[in-house]
Write a protein that holds these residues in place. Structure first.
Motif, PDB file in Angstrom:
ATOM      1  N   SER A   1      28.049  33.877  50.269  1.00 37.25           N
ATOM      2  CA  SER A   1      29.370  33.849  49.642  1.00 37.25           C
ATOM      3  C   SER A   1      30.461  34.561  50.427  1.00 37.25           C
ATOM      4  CB  SER A   1      29.302  34.466  48.247  1.00 37.25           C
ATOM      5  OG  SER A   1      28.443  33.721  47.437  1.00 37.25           O
TER       6      SER A   1
ATOM      7  N   ARG B   1      42.930  37.590  43.819  1.00 34.11           N
ATOM      8  CA  ARG B   1      42.048  36.542  43.314  1.00 34.11           C
ATOM      9  C   ARG B   1      40.616  37.020  43.484  1.00 34.11           C
ATOM     10  NH1 ARG B   1      40.442  33.628  48.057  1.00 34.11           N
ATOM     11  NH2 ARG B   1      41.901  34.051  49.724  1.00 34.11           N
TER      12      ARG B   1
ATOM     13  N   ARG C   1      36.161  36.015  42.742  1.00 35.95           N
ATOM     14  CA  ARG C   1      35.132  35.011  42.514  1.00 35.95           C
ATOM     15  C   ARG C   1      33.833  35.726  42.149  1.00 35.95           C
ATOM     16  NH1 ARG C   1      33.437  31.489  47.457  1.00 35.95           N
ATOM     17  NH2 ARG C   1      32.051  33.223  47.765  1.00 35.95           N
TER      18      ARG C   1
END
Length: 95
Positions: free
Chosen positions: A7, A36, A38
């Motif tokens: 990732s 942002r 994830r």
């Protein structure tokens, strides 16, 4: 480890923070403006100030990445939550 390695970018630098306190990890799930994030693994939802990220399972490990999307060379953060019942010291085999 495999999920994390798949990732993150190997060409970028990350600050890595490991949390054992669920309240500290919860506070990290609320993103500031221009940031942002994830979820890499685990059941953790990221949120904003108007909709905070409070949803994650405190009994399971989780990992999230965060970065400032306003800057090209922004700081990148990798936060890993390991619940106390899963944290083990040493190299002995544990079941």
């Amino acid at each position: 480890m495999r999920d994390i390695l798949l990732s993150v970018s190997l060409c970028k630098q990350y600050s890595i923070i490991i949390c054992q306190d669920s309240e500290v990890f919860t506070s990290l799930l609320t993103l500031a403006d221009n940031w942002r994030g994830r979820t890499i693994f685990g059941q953790a939802l990221l949120g904003r100030a108007d909709c905070p990220g409070h949803l994650f399972r405190i009994d399971e490990a989780a990992a999230v990445t965060l970065c400032d999307s306003a800057e090209a060379d922004a700081a990148r953060m990798l936060y890993i939550y390991i619940p106390e019942n899963r944290f083990q010291k040493g190299t002995a085999n544990h079941e």
